[in-house]
Design a protein around this motif. Structure first.
Motif, PDB file in Angstrom:
ATOM      1  N   GLN A  37       0.807  -1.212   0.000  1.00 50.03           N
ATOM      2  CA  GLN A  37       0.000   0.000   0.000  1.00 50.03           C
ATOM      3  C   GLN A  37       0.845   1.270   0.000  1.00 50.03           C
ATOM      4  OE1 GLN A  37      -2.530  -0.701   3.471  1.00 50.03           O
ATOM      5  NE2 GLN A  37      -4.249  -0.861   2.062  1.00 50.03           N
ATOM      6  N   SER A  38       1.815   1.351  -0.855  1.00 53.73           N
ATOM      7  CA  SER A  38       2.595   2.577  -0.962  1.00 53.73           C
ATOM      8  C   SER A  38       2.255   3.256  -2.282  1.00 53.73           C
ATOM      9  CB  SER A  38       4.093   2.296  -0.872  1.00 53.73           C
ATOM     10  OG  SER A  38       4.620   1.947  -2.105  1.00 53.73           O
ATOM     11  N   SER A  40       4.245   4.322  -4.517  1.00 54.96           N
ATOM     12  CA  SER A  40       5.135   3.906  -5.610  1.00 54.96           C
ATOM     13  C   SER A  40       4.966   2.445  -6.015  1.00 54.96           C
ATOM     14  CB  SER A  40       6.592   4.156  -5.212  1.00 54.96           C
ATOM     15  OG  SER A  40       6.925   3.396  -4.069  1.00 54.96           O
ATOM     16  N   ALA A  41       4.129   1.697  -5.323  1.00 52.47           N
ATOM     17  CA  ALA A  41       3.930   0.277  -5.651  1.00 52.47           C
ATOM     18  C   ALA A  41       3.197   0.154  -6.982  1.00 52.47           C
ATOM     19  CB  ALA A  41       3.147  -0.415  -4.549  1.00 52.47           C
ATOM     20  N   TYR A  42       3.646  -0.757  -7.808  1.00 55.85           N
ATOM     21  CA  TYR A  42       3.051  -0.925  -9.130  1.00 55.85           C
ATOM     22  C   TYR A  42       2.741  -2.375  -9.471  1.00 55.85           C
ATOM     23  CZ  TYR A  42       7.771  -2.353 -10.338  1.00 55.85           C
ATOM     24  OH  TYR A  42       8.969  -3.002 -10.364  1.00 55.85           O
ATOM     25  N   ALA A  43       3.133  -3.326  -8.623  1.00 56.24           N
ATOM     26  CA  ALA A  43       2.996  -4.741  -8.963  1.00 56.24           C
ATOM     27  C   ALA A  43       2.239  -5.505  -7.887  1.00 56.24           C
ATOM     28  CB  ALA A  43       4.369  -5.370  -9.152  1.00 56.24           C
ATOM     29  N   TYR A  44       1.592  -6.573  -8.328  1.00 51.21           N
ATOM     30  CA  TYR A  44       1.007  -7.518  -7.373  1.00 51.21           C
ATOM     31  C   TYR A  44       1.927  -8.718  -7.282  1.00 51.21           C
ATOM     32  CZ  TYR A  44      -1.052  -9.710 -11.584  1.00 51.21           C
ATOM     33  OH  TYR A  44      -1.252 -10.296 -12.799  1.00 51.21           O
ATOM     34  N   HIS A  45       1.877  -9.365  -6.109  1.00 47.54           N
ATOM     35  CA  HIS A  45       2.846 -10.412  -5.797  1.00 47.54           C
ATOM     36  C   HIS A  45       2.160 -11.690  -5.322  1.00 47.54           C
ATOM     37  CE1 HIS A  45       6.010  -7.294  -5.686  1.00 47.54           C
ATOM     38  NE2 HIS A  45       5.063  -6.543  -5.146  1.00 47.54           N
ATOM     39  N   SER A  53       8.876  -8.269   0.795  1.00 48.57           N
ATOM     40  CA  SER A  53       9.701  -8.009   1.977  1.00 48.57           C
ATOM     41  C   SER A  53      10.273  -6.592   1.953  1.00 48.57           C
ATOM     42  CB  SER A  53      10.833  -9.026   2.081  1.00 48.57           C
ATOM     43  OG  SER A  53      11.719  -8.886   0.984  1.00 48.57           O
ATOM     44  N   ARG A  54      10.297  -5.977   0.791  1.00 47.93           N
ATOM     45  CA  ARG A  54      10.784  -4.605   0.658  1.00 47.93           C
ATOM     46  C   ARG A  54       9.721  -3.570   1.027  1.00 47.93           C
ATOM     47  NH1 ARG A  54      13.149  -5.698  -5.288  1.00 47.93           N
ATOM     48  NH2 ARG A  54      14.732  -7.200  -4.700  1.00 47.93           N
ATOM     49  N   CYS A  55       8.483  -3.986   1.169  1.00 44.34           N
ATOM     50  CA  CYS A  55       7.385  -3.068   1.451  1.00 44.34           C
ATOM     51  C   CYS A  55       7.491  -2.535   2.877  1.00 44.34           C
ATOM     52  CB  CYS A  55       6.048  -3.775   1.260  1.00 44.34           C
ATOM     53  SG  CYS A  55       4.630  -2.725   1.576  1.00 44.34           S
ATOM     54  N   THR A  56       7.504  -1.212   3.009  1.00 43.61           N
ATOM     55  CA  THR A  56       7.563  -0.590   4.342  1.00 43.61           C
ATOM     56  C   THR A  56       6.190  -0.092   4.773  1.00 43.61           C
ATOM     57  OG1 THR A  56       8.168   1.530   3.349  1.00 43.61           O
ATOM     58  CG2 THR A  56       9.977   0.084   4.070  1.00 43.61           C
ATOM     59  N   HIS A  57       5.179  -0.312   3.955  1.00 47.96           N
ATOM     60  CA  HIS A  57       3.802   0.065   4.250  1.00 47.96           C
ATOM     61  C   HIS A  57       2.996  -1.213   4.501  1.00 47.96           C
ATOM     62  CE1 HIS A  57       5.507   3.517   2.202  1.00 47.96           C
ATOM     63  NE2 HIS A  57       4.531   4.250   2.739  1.00 47.96           N
ATOM     64  N   GLY A  58       1.704  -1.094   4.547  1.00 52.42           N
ATOM     65  CA  GLY A  58       0.845  -2.259   4.752  1.00 52.42           C
ATOM     66  C   GLY A  58       0.779  -3.139   3.523  1.00 52.42           C
ATOM     67  N   VAL A  60      -1.723  -5.849   1.561  1.00 45.39           N
ATOM     68  CA  VAL A  60      -3.136  -6.210   1.490  1.00 45.39           C
ATOM     69  C   VAL A  60      -3.316  -7.391   0.548  1.00 45.39           C
ATOM     70  CG1 VAL A  60      -5.431  -5.379   0.879  1.00 45.39           C
ATOM     71  CG2 VAL A  60      -3.782  -3.813   1.865  1.00 45.39           C
ATOM     72  N   LYS A  61      -4.183  -8.314   0.943  1.00 45.95           N
ATOM     73  CA  LYS A  61      -4.528  -9.461   0.106  1.00 45.95           C
ATOM     74  C   LYS A  61      -5.816  -9.121  -0.642  1.00 45.95           C
ATOM     75  CE  LYS A  61      -5.781 -14.331   0.503  1.00 45.95           C
ATOM     76  NZ  LYS A  61      -5.993 -15.435   1.452  1.00 45.95           N
ATOM     77  N   ILE A  62      -5.757  -9.159  -1.975  1.00 44.33           N
ATOM     78  CA  ILE A  62      -6.928  -8.900  -2.806  1.00 44.33           C
ATOM     79  C   ILE A  62      -6.956  -9.921  -3.939  1.00 44.33           C
ATOM     80  CG2 ILE A  62      -6.987  -6.433  -2.262  1.00 44.33           C
ATOM     81  CD1 ILE A  62      -5.740  -5.866  -4.979  1.00 44.33           C
TER      82      ILE A  62
END
Length: 80
Positions: A37-38, A40-45, A53-58, A60-62
């Motif tokens: 949830q940042s 600058s995020a552009y991809a789903y994983h 693991s690089r995400c410093t924000h929340g 979310v599973k969608i």
């Protein structure tokens, strides 16, 4: 020979009886992706992607369809 045919028939019917279609719970798990949830995020994983693991924000599973609708692209690490 007759015993072999009976045994093979029983094995085949037992195998067919245990085959089940994908249930909705498993299908939901397959269709689920994770997004960071940042801004600058552009991809789903996928669940175990090192990109998460690089995400410093929340996180979310969608569903995959929701992620695509929101403009997310497949991760280049886990969706090769």
């Amino acid at each position: 020979m007759k015993k072999i045919l009976i045994i093979l028939t029983l094995l085949a019917s037992a195998h067919i009886g245990t085959a089940t279609p994908i249930n909705s719970h498993l299908k939901a798990r397959i269709d689920s992706v994770y997004i960071c949830q940042s801004r600058s995020a552009y991809a789903y994983h996928s669940y175990e992607c090192r990109g998460l693991s690089r995400c410093t924000h929340g996180i979310v599973k969608i569903t995959k369809a929701q992620a695509i609708k929101l403009g997310y692209k497949p991760c280049k690490i886990c969706y090769r």
